[in-house]
Design an enzyme around this catalytic site. Structure first.
Site, PDB file in Angstrom:
ATOM      1  N   SER A   1       0.860  -1.185   0.000  1.00  0.00           N
ATOM      2  CA  SER A   1       0.000   0.000   0.000  1.00  0.00           C
ATOM      3  C   SER A   1       0.896   1.235   0.000  1.00  0.00           C
ATOM      4  O   SER A   1       1.180   1.810  -1.040  1.00  0.00           O
ATOM      5  CB  SER A   1      -0.935  -0.019   1.211  1.00  0.00           C
ATOM      6  N   GLY A   2       1.406   1.626   1.184  1.00  0.00           N
ATOM      7  CA  GLY A   2       2.306   2.779   1.247  1.00  0.00           C
ATOM      8  C   GLY A   2       3.768   2.408   1.346  1.00  0.00           C
ATOM      9  O   GLY A   2       4.641   3.270   1.282  1.00  0.00           O
ATOM     10  N   GLY A   3       4.063   1.108   1.550  1.00  0.00           N
ATOM     11  CA  GLY A   3       5.447   0.663   1.616  1.00  0.00           C
ATOM     12  C   GLY A   3       6.150   0.994   2.919  1.00  0.00           C
ATOM     13  O   GLY A   3       7.368   1.155   2.945  1.00  0.00           O
ATOM     14  N   HIS A   4       5.387   1.053   4.028  1.00  0.00           N
ATOM     15  CA  HIS A   4       5.985   1.432   5.306  1.00  0.00           C
ATOM     16  C   HIS A   4       6.209   0.254   6.247  1.00  0.00           C
ATOM     17  O   HIS A   4       6.424   0.463   7.448  1.00  0.00           O
ATOM     18  CB  HIS A   4       5.125   2.489   6.004  1.00  0.00           C
TER      19      HIS A   4
ATOM     20  N   TYR B   1       4.190  -2.003  13.725  1.00  0.00           N
ATOM     21  CA  TYR B   1       5.627  -1.774  13.859  1.00  0.00           C
ATOM     22  C   TYR B   1       6.320  -3.139  13.886  1.00  0.00           C
ATOM     23  O   TYR B   1       7.057  -3.477  14.804  1.00  0.00           O
ATOM     24  CB  TYR B   1       5.936  -0.990  15.134  1.00  0.00           C
TER      25      TYR B   1
ATOM     26  N   TYR C   1      -3.219   4.567  14.577  1.00  0.00           N
ATOM     27  CA  TYR C   1      -3.443   5.578  15.611  1.00  0.00           C
ATOM     28  C   TYR C   1      -2.831   6.898  15.183  1.00  0.00           C
ATOM     29  O   TYR C   1      -1.945   6.953  14.330  1.00  0.00           O
ATOM     30  CB  TYR C   1      -2.825   5.139  16.945  1.00  0.00           C
TER      31      TYR C   1
ATOM     32  N   GLY D   1      -4.206   1.602   3.657  1.00  0.00           N
ATOM     33  CA  GLY D   1      -4.464   0.172   3.714  1.00  0.00           C
ATOM     34  C   GLY D   1      -3.700  -0.511   4.830  1.00  0.00           C
ATOM     35  O   GLY D   1      -4.252  -1.328   5.578  1.00  0.00           O
TER      36      GLY D   1
ATOM     37  N   GLY E   1       0.496   4.612   3.931  1.00  0.00           N
ATOM     38  CA  GLY E   1      -0.676   4.103   3.239  1.00  0.00           C
ATOM     39  C   GLY E   1      -1.812   3.748   4.174  1.00  0.00           C
ATOM     40  O   GLY E   1      -1.610   3.126   5.224  1.00  0.00           O
TER      41      GLY E   1
END
Length: 531
Positions: free
Chosen positions: A107-110, A473, A186, A178, A176
């Protein structure tokens, strides 16, 4: 919907009729996978990137947000697909299954461990960056939001529709949606409204068989699992229907810095004691680093500095009254406080100057992307002064500004929600979430070892039995699934219980029902029960 189910039927029929020889390991998996895509989606070719494509590397790196996984030796996908339609996603799922390729969903690649874009086995990336639906209903104060949206895009689109509605999603603009919702999510509204996933009221996903399901057709168990059970386990969530939350037209924010020489240690101890008890309308998070300062009495001139960032749902005078009553040690004054709207607050907490035009939230590449290793913990009581001083000593062991501590207070609305309401279990009794990062751009091995050392040091001060962690995380140190073949419940529990506590058992049962073949998998995906 009829079209989607007809496509699904064709794909299922094709895979059921495939000969056993076609399902053997491909000699040329990239070629055969792309051939499969083009056979079942005539309009997909321009959305497919192989390692031979001129823009493959650019596409791969575009949303890798932990550069520790951008090295030349990091395993690369055979193919990246960026679909624009549901039928194309069905095709990617079908072809991945047919050619026995792992499919990672980005999604955002995090992902802190790169799980959405790295695999040790042959794999493809389903990059859902183009799923940017935003459909707002003013009457019901709801919106359908695509999984490819970022926080910044979401906040911007809400702000264009209303200055009295918001959403309790994350802080950084390029994360992202997603991934956030899949793990709970949060932000600065958590103490007032809980998690982002607490406000999801419907969703549309595609399962391993290519079926498109909504809340009614997937059922309440499955719907429960996708709201906090972690990404990449239960299907490809296309979009989420969320209930927006009321916010006042005037919101007050501040950012203040305090150092050891400004009585930081005692102030921070007091902050720990009161922040989870603040009025729900107030959130103050704190980020700490080691810096160099001429004011430091140390020979090396190192000191600790903390940034205290606050958002209050109301005016500055009200906020100052709360601060003077409950945390006067921080010394916040009127000049520190700025009255803004919710959209501008989103800009501010993404790290941009206060009155930056909100269009900056639409820029997906402007925020820094370091290489790092992290670990996170939860506390149930304040860390004592001597414990804090030990943390500072560990921070001094690294070069200045190469490690960051993040403290997020709980309490408020989080205390009122059952730990089994969603897979995310950290509700009543949780005091702080504590995250630590070390940049690994140089001296990677030493800095990773530093993360291990501070993790060990914190053991007396954080939760235990199990030592808790937040699934968004993600940390592979907690344990992993087997790369191939089944993973036992006992093995997966080593990490699963730390993310989900007793909710892990329900997640495993649901996974066994909805994806018994374990198509949606990665190193810490929920495993089905093996027979």
């Amino acid at each position: 919907m009829k079209k989607s189910y007809s496509i699904c039927f064709v794909l299922l029929l094709a895979i059921s009729c495939a000969s056993s020889s076609a399902l053997l390991k491909d000699e040329n998996p990239t070629k055969n996978f792309v051939k499969c895509l083009n056979r079942y989606s005539a309009d997909i070719s321009d959305l497919v990137y192989t390692q031979e494509s001129s823009n493959f590397t650019q596409t791969l790196l575009s949303t890798i947000n932990n550069l520790r996984f951008a090295k030349p030796e990091t395993p690369k996908p055979l193919v990246i697909v960026r679909p624009v339609s549901e039928s194309q996603i069905q095709t990617v799922i079908f072809c991945s299954r047919k050619h026995d390729l792992q499919m990672r969903i980005r999604s955002g690649g995090h992902s802190f461990e790169g799980l959405s874009y790295v695999s040790p086995l042959p794999f493809v990336i389903l990059d859902i960056i183009n799923l940017k639906t935003f459909s707002f209903d003013a009457e019901t104060e709801t919106a359908w939001i695509g999984s490819g949206l970022t926080n910044g895009e979401l906040y911007y689109r809400i702000g264009q529709k209303s200055d009295t509605l918001g959403f309790p999603s994350g802080l950084w603009a390029n994360v992202g949606v997603g991934g956030i919702l899949s793990g709970g999510g949060y932000g600065m509204l958590m103490r007032k409204y809980g998690l982002a996933a607490d406000h999801v009221i419907d969703a549309r996903l595609i399962d391993a068989n290519g079926r498109i399901l909504d809340r009614k057709s997937m059922g309440e168990d499955w719907f429960w699992a996708i709201r906090g059970g972690g990404g990449g386990s239960f299907g490809v969530v296309l979009s989420w229907k969320v209930k927006l939350v009321p916010v006042p037209k005037i919101i007050t924010v501040f950012k203040v810095f305090r150092t050891i020489e400004q009585n930081l240690t005692n102030t921070f101890f007091r902050y720990q004691a009161v922040a989870p008890k603040f009025p729900k309308e107030l959130e103050i998070k704190a980020d700490g680093q080691c810096i160099l300062s001429d004011a430091s009495p140390r020979a090396d001139k190192k000191t600790m500095i903390f940034l205290f960032e606050a958002m209050y749902l109301g005016g500055a005078d009200q906020l100052l009254s709360v601060m003077q009553e409950q945390l006067p040690e921080l010394g916040v004054i009127r000049e520190d406080c700025f009255e803004v709207n919710f959209l501008q607050a989103g800009v501010y907490f993404s790290g941009f100057p206060l009155f930056t035009p909100p269009e900056i939230l639409l820029n997906l590449t402007i925020l820094p992307r370091p290489a790092f290793k992290s670990n996170n913990d939860y506390t149930k009581e304040p860390i004592p002064v001597e414990g804090l001083e030990g943390i500072w000593d560990l921070m001094y062991k690294l070069p200045p500004q190469k490690a960051t501590l993040q403290f997020t207070p709980y309490g408020g609305r989080m205390d009122e929600i059952s730990e089994s309401a969603l897979p995310f279990p950290y509700r009543a009794g949780t005091w702080f979430k504590f995250n630590m990062f070390a940049e690994t751009d140089t001296d990677e091995a030493d800095r990773i070892e530093w993360i291990r050392s501070i993790t060990t040091y914190l053991t007396p001060y954080v939760t235990s039995n199990p030592r808790s962690s937040y699934v968004n995380y993600v940390n592979l140190w907690l344990g992993t699934n087997n790369l191939q073949g089944p993973t036992s419940y006992q093995q997966a529990s080593k990490w699963g219980k730390r993310y989900f506590r007793n909710n892990f058992d329900r997640l495993v049962r649901i996974k066994t029902m909805v994806d018994p073949g374990n198509f949606f998998r990665h190193e810490q995906s929920i495993p089905p029960l093996s027979l």
